[in-house]
Design a protein around this motif. Structure first.
Motif, PDB file in Angstrom:
ATOM      1  N   HIS A 397       0.838  -1.201   0.000  1.00 46.02           N
ATOM      2  CA  HIS A 397       0.000   0.000   0.000  1.00 46.02           C
ATOM      3  C   HIS A 397       0.877   1.256   0.000  1.00 46.02           C
ATOM      4  CE1 HIS A 397      -3.400  -2.581   0.562  1.00 46.02           C
ATOM      5  NE2 HIS A 397      -2.959  -3.007   1.732  1.00 46.02           N
ATOM      6  N   THR A 398       0.303   2.359  -0.450  1.00 46.75           N
ATOM      7  CA  THR A 398       0.995   3.642  -0.518  1.00 46.75           C
ATOM      8  C   THR A 398       0.906   4.366   0.816  1.00 46.75           C
ATOM      9  OG1 THR A 398       0.616   3.920  -2.897  1.00 46.75           O
ATOM     10  CG2 THR A 398       0.959   5.924  -1.614  1.00 46.75           C
ATOM     11  N   ALA A 399       2.022   4.954   1.248  1.00 51.65           N
ATOM     12  CA  ALA A 399       2.034   5.806   2.439  1.00 51.65           C
ATOM     13  C   ALA A 399       1.811   7.250   2.010  1.00 51.65           C
ATOM     14  CB  ALA A 399       3.362   5.671   3.176  1.00 51.65           C
ATOM     15  N   ALA A 400       0.760   7.884   2.544  1.00 54.09           N
ATOM     16  CA  ALA A 400       0.420   9.265   2.207  1.00 54.09           C
ATOM     17  C   ALA A 400       0.715  10.163   3.398  1.00 54.09           C
ATOM     18  CB  ALA A 400      -1.046   9.375   1.810  1.00 54.09           C
ATOM     19  N   MET A 401       1.440  11.253   3.156  1.00 55.15           N
ATOM     20  CA  MET A 401       1.840  12.169   4.220  1.00 55.15           C
ATOM     21  C   MET A 401       1.580  13.609   3.811  1.00 55.15           C
ATOM     22  SD  MET A 401       5.355  10.079   4.903  1.00 55.15           S
ATOM     23  CE  MET A 401       5.151   9.234   3.328  1.00 55.15           C
ATOM     24  N   ASP A 402       0.812  14.326   4.615  1.00 53.96           N
ATOM     25  CA  ASP A 402       0.487  15.727   4.360  1.00 53.96           C
ATOM     26  C   ASP A 402       1.373  16.653   5.175  1.00 53.96           C
ATOM     27  OD1 ASP A 402      -1.655  15.104   2.684  1.00 53.96           O
ATOM     28  OD2 ASP A 402      -3.122  15.140   4.321  1.00 53.96           O
ATOM     29  N   ASN A 403       1.681  17.805   4.609  1.00 53.58           N
ATOM     30  CA  ASN A 403       2.234  18.862   5.448  1.00 53.58           C
ATOM     31  C   ASN A 403       1.076  19.509   6.216  1.00 53.58           C
ATOM     32  OD1 ASN A 403       0.997  20.523   3.499  1.00 53.58           O
ATOM     33  ND2 ASN A 403       2.702  21.966   3.431  1.00 53.58           N
ATOM     34  N   HIS A 404       1.373  20.505   7.028  1.00 54.47           N
ATOM     35  CA  HIS A 404       0.333  21.075   7.894  1.00 54.47           C
ATOM     36  C   HIS A 404      -0.829  21.663   7.098  1.00 54.47           C
ATOM     37  CE1 HIS A 404       2.742  24.580   6.810  1.00 54.47           C
ATOM     38  NE2 HIS A 404       1.749  25.350   7.200  1.00 54.47           N
ATOM     39  N   SER A 405      -0.534  22.255   5.935  1.00 55.76           N
ATOM     40  CA  SER A 405      -1.597  22.886   5.151  1.00 55.76           C
ATOM     41  C   SER A 405      -2.534  21.856   4.537  1.00 55.76           C
ATOM     42  CB  SER A 405      -0.992  23.760   4.045  1.00 55.76           C
ATOM     43  OG  SER A 405      -0.266  24.830   4.610  1.00 55.76           O
ATOM     44  N   ALA A 406      -1.966  20.779   3.980  1.00 62.21           N
ATOM     45  CA  ALA A 406      -2.805  19.726   3.406  1.00 62.21           C
ATOM     46  C   ALA A 406      -3.553  18.974   4.501  1.00 62.21           C
ATOM     47  CB  ALA A 406      -1.943  18.764   2.591  1.00 62.21           C
ATOM     48  N   LYS A 407      -2.897  18.801   5.654  1.00 60.80           N
ATOM     49  CA  LYS A 407      -3.545  18.108   6.765  1.00 60.80           C
ATOM     50  C   LYS A 407      -4.761  18.875   7.255  1.00 60.80           C
ATOM     51  CE  LYS A 407      -2.605  16.134  11.332  1.00 60.80           C
ATOM     52  NZ  LYS A 407      -1.611  16.017  12.437  1.00 60.80           N
ATOM     53  N   ALA A 408      -4.722  20.182   7.163  1.00 58.72           N
ATOM     54  CA  ALA A 408      -5.857  21.010   7.606  1.00 58.72           C
ATOM     55  C   ALA A 408      -7.110  20.749   6.780  1.00 58.72           C
ATOM     56  CB  ALA A 408      -5.474  22.489   7.539  1.00 58.72           C
ATOM     57  N   THR A 409      -6.929  20.212   5.574  1.00 63.49           N
ATOM     58  CA  THR A 409      -8.080  19.882   4.724  1.00 63.49           C
ATOM     59  C   THR A 409      -8.355  18.383   4.701  1.00 63.49           C
ATOM     60  OG1 THR A 409      -6.759  19.639   2.689  1.00 63.49           O
ATOM     61  CG2 THR A 409      -7.524  21.861   3.250  1.00 63.49           C
ATOM     62  N   ASN A 410      -7.664  17.627   5.583  1.00 68.11           N
ATOM     63  CA  ASN A 410      -7.812  16.164   5.631  1.00 68.11           C
ATOM     64  C   ASN A 410      -7.558  15.525   4.265  1.00 68.11           C
ATOM     65  OD1 ASN A 410      -8.564  15.901   8.417  1.00 68.11           O
ATOM     66  ND2 ASN A 410     -10.569  16.723   7.876  1.00 68.11           N
ATOM     67  N   HIS A 411      -6.527  16.027   3.577  1.00 66.54           N
ATOM     68  CA  HIS A 411      -6.354  15.599   2.196  1.00 66.54           C
ATOM     69  C   HIS A 411      -6.009  14.119   2.085  1.00 66.54           C
ATOM     70  CE1 HIS A 411      -5.828  16.142  -2.059  1.00 66.54           C
ATOM     71  NE2 HIS A 411      -4.685  15.498  -2.002  1.00 66.54           N
ATOM     72  N   SER A 412      -5.122  13.619   2.919  1.00 66.77           N
ATOM     73  CA  SER A 412      -4.765  12.206   2.824  1.00 66.77           C
ATOM     74  C   SER A 412      -5.966  11.308   3.099  1.00 66.77           C
ATOM     75  CB  SER A 412      -3.624  11.872   3.792  1.00 66.77           C
ATOM     76  OG  SER A 412      -2.384  12.310   3.265  1.00 66.77           O
ATOM     77  N   SER A 413      -6.880  11.757   3.929  1.00 64.60           N
ATOM     78  CA  SER A 413      -8.111  10.988   4.157  1.00 64.60           C
ATOM     79  C   SER A 413      -8.943  10.915   2.888  1.00 64.60           C
ATOM     80  CB  SER A 413      -8.926  11.615   5.288  1.00 64.60           C
ATOM     81  OG  SER A 413      -8.250  11.520   6.520  1.00 64.60           O
ATOM     82  N   LYS A 414      -8.959  12.000   2.131  1.00 63.95           N
ATOM     83  CA  LYS A 414      -9.677  11.999   0.856  1.00 63.95           C
ATOM     84  C   LYS A 414      -9.004  11.043  -0.134  1.00 63.95           C
ATOM     85  CE  LYS A 414     -11.028  16.805   1.617  1.00 63.95           C
ATOM     86  NZ  LYS A 414     -10.815  18.227   1.212  1.00 63.95           N
TER      87      LYS A 414
END
Length: 512
Positions: A397-414
């Motif tokens: 599986h792929t590991a997805a990691m957000d910086n603080h700005s992307a994490k604020a939009t829950n991007h990896s969850s999307k």
């Protein structure tokens, strides 16, 4: 179209067929779902399959071929999904279809008809199933170039006993996505000479020839690369004596046909290490075999750009960069202890030449950070087979990691949601303060360490932390996501998976 690209064309060699008894096919493939899903079989074969179940329960375990007068060609392939639990995703459909198609080809079918039923539990099951069928038909580029290896005449897909606009749209999306995955597989899977940096440039230029919405810029001048991409240039130093191995940076720009409709800007950086020997820190104990797949990140970026060129999403502006180099061994190899100055001006102390991927991408990330400040709703990605640690943690599986700005939009969850819908597993990793701090330099004059050799854990997260710091993304409001596909990209003898193209297309609404 590049003459070696494997082509699927609707109503030429791909058909939507409402009649399971049509004379145009030499066999029919049907999926067997577990009874609890209540997925019906085509009415023509319901009694036939019920009788088979009483004779041999094995039909629910492996694909089987039967003589059947009730279907086109008189041959029926039954391909079971096996048990489906709440922990399964739509990959069970993809795998069953792929195995069924492979079994049909092994039986000698050249014109198979696949019955692909809509399943309530898996909203994108038809799309993913068709992609599984097309994946089974893939022939590696280097085999296609040697001989005519066309393994089918035409393929039929059936949903219901009628042709609908909805199903036709599903088929068109599948064909576009598969063309994009073929581009990625060709680049990622071909050997390190067939897809040396110069050869990748040639392949990309030919693959996008005629696409009016695509612009390609190739940076190959050694002096320019040394100045503007100094970390990439350092990695490639030992390979510069061989023309075809010289580093290239390939920029691919997709422009919307209506710029006024653009609502999002995507900036993708792909690791394109065409062969990774480990450099001066040479790989040992057979670990070098398979390292031609270290270009899978760049391959995925090229494939995603191809999907955009075909499906033409009006709301996106996309730039993809392929960071192409070769980590060779030689008298001019870069070595541990060297102090390099990045495009950002930060100094980086080399500690392990086998951690070359982050250096290959770093300067392009910083360039995108500068560009993103002027773009509408930007999001930067890095896609790379970067760390064995990601594979050790998450398998395939792929590991997805957000910086603080992307994490604020829950991007990896999307992304994880889209990956679930498209049968590409995404696992979320959180980048923490220590993952940034561990990259700080230890010697006087060092801004950053390439890699902290004393680190005992969190290796894929600290790699993301390095890219955040060297890319100038630590304190900005620019969204950034790092995708480590080391375990997901596919290792020989399996063909490349072309991840995460499907996830990105779903998450960013590229599909029509």
């Amino acid at each position: 179209m590049y003459k070696y690209v494997q082509e699927f064309k609707l109503y030429e060699n791909i058909f939507i067929e409402p009649n399971i008894q049509s004379a145009n096919y030499d066999g029919v493939i049907v999926l067997l779902y577990p009874p609890e899903l209540n997925v019906g079989l085509p009415r023509q074969i319901t009694s036939f399959v019920d009788s088979l179940s009483k004779i041999d329960n094995h039909i629910h375990k492996v694909p089987t071929v039967w003589s059947c007068d009730y279907v086109s060609g008189g041959r029926l392939v039954l391909s079971p999904t096996g048990k489906v639990t709440p922990y399964h995703d739509v990959g069970v459909i993809r795998d069953a279809v792929k195995k069924g198609m492979q079994r049909a080809l092994d039986a000698g079918m050249k014109k198979p008809l696949l019955v692909i039923t809509s399943v309530v539990d898996f909203p994108d099951g038809q799309l993913v199933g068709i992609l599984g069928a097309l994946e089974a038909l893939y022939v590696p580029l280097q085999i296609r170039e040697i001989k005519d290896t066309k393994n089918f005449i035409h393929i039929g897909f059936q949903s219901d006993e009628k042709v609908t606009d909805v199903f036709e749209r599903v088929v068109r999306n599948a064909l576009a996505l598969e063309h994009s995955r073929i581009v990625a597989r060709d680049i990622a899977g071909s050997d390190p000479e067939r897809m040396a940096p110069a050869k990748i440039v040639e392949y990309v230029q030919n693959s996008f020839a005629g696409d009016s919405n695509i612009t390609i810029n190739v940076i190959e001048d050694e002096a320019v690369l040394a100045k503007e991409y100094p970390l990439l240039a350092a990695v490639n130093r030992a390979a510069n004596h061989i023309e075809r191995h010289k580093a290239r940076v390939v920029e691919i720009l997709y422009n919307s046909s209506n710029p006024n409709r653009v609502t999002e800007t995507l900036l993708l950086v792909g690791k394109g290490v065409t062969y990774d020997t480990g450099g001066a820190d040479v790989k040992i104990s057979g670990r070098m075999a398979g390292m031609s797949r270290d270009k899978s990140g760049a391959a995925a970026v090229a494939g995603f750009m191809k999907a955009c060129s075909i499906l033409k999403p009006p709301h996106l502006k996309v730039t993809g960069v392929l960071c192409l180099c070769r980590n060779s061994i030689g008298e001019d190899s870069y070595v541990a202890d060297e102090l390099l100055t990045s495009r950002s001006g930060k100094t980086v102390r080399v500690t392990n030449t086998d951690a070359e991927g982050r250096l290959a991408m770093a300067d392009s990330v910083f360039k995108f950070t500068e560009i993103a400040a002027k773009e509408l709703n930007p999001h930067i990605y890095t896609i790379a087979t970067l760390t064995g640690h990601a594979k050790a943690c998450y398998g395939n599986h792929t590991a997805a990691m957000d910086n603080h700005s992307a994490k604020a939009t829950n991007h990896s969850s999307k992304l994880q949601f889209s990956g679930f819908r498209m049968a590409e597993g995404i696992e979320i990793s959180t980048v923490r303060s220590e993952d940034l701090a561990v990259n700080m330099g230890k010697c006087k004059g060092d801004d950053l360490l390439q890699y902290d050799t004393d680190a005992k854990s969190r290796n894929h997260q600290l790699a993301a932390g390095f890219l955040i710091k060297v890319g100038g993304l630590e304190d900005t409001n620019i969204k950034y996501t790092h995708l480590d596909i080391a375990g997901a990209a596919g290792a020989p003898p399996e063909e490349p998976t072309a991840v995460p193209i499907l996830t990105l297309c779903h998450a960013h609404k590229v599909l029509i």
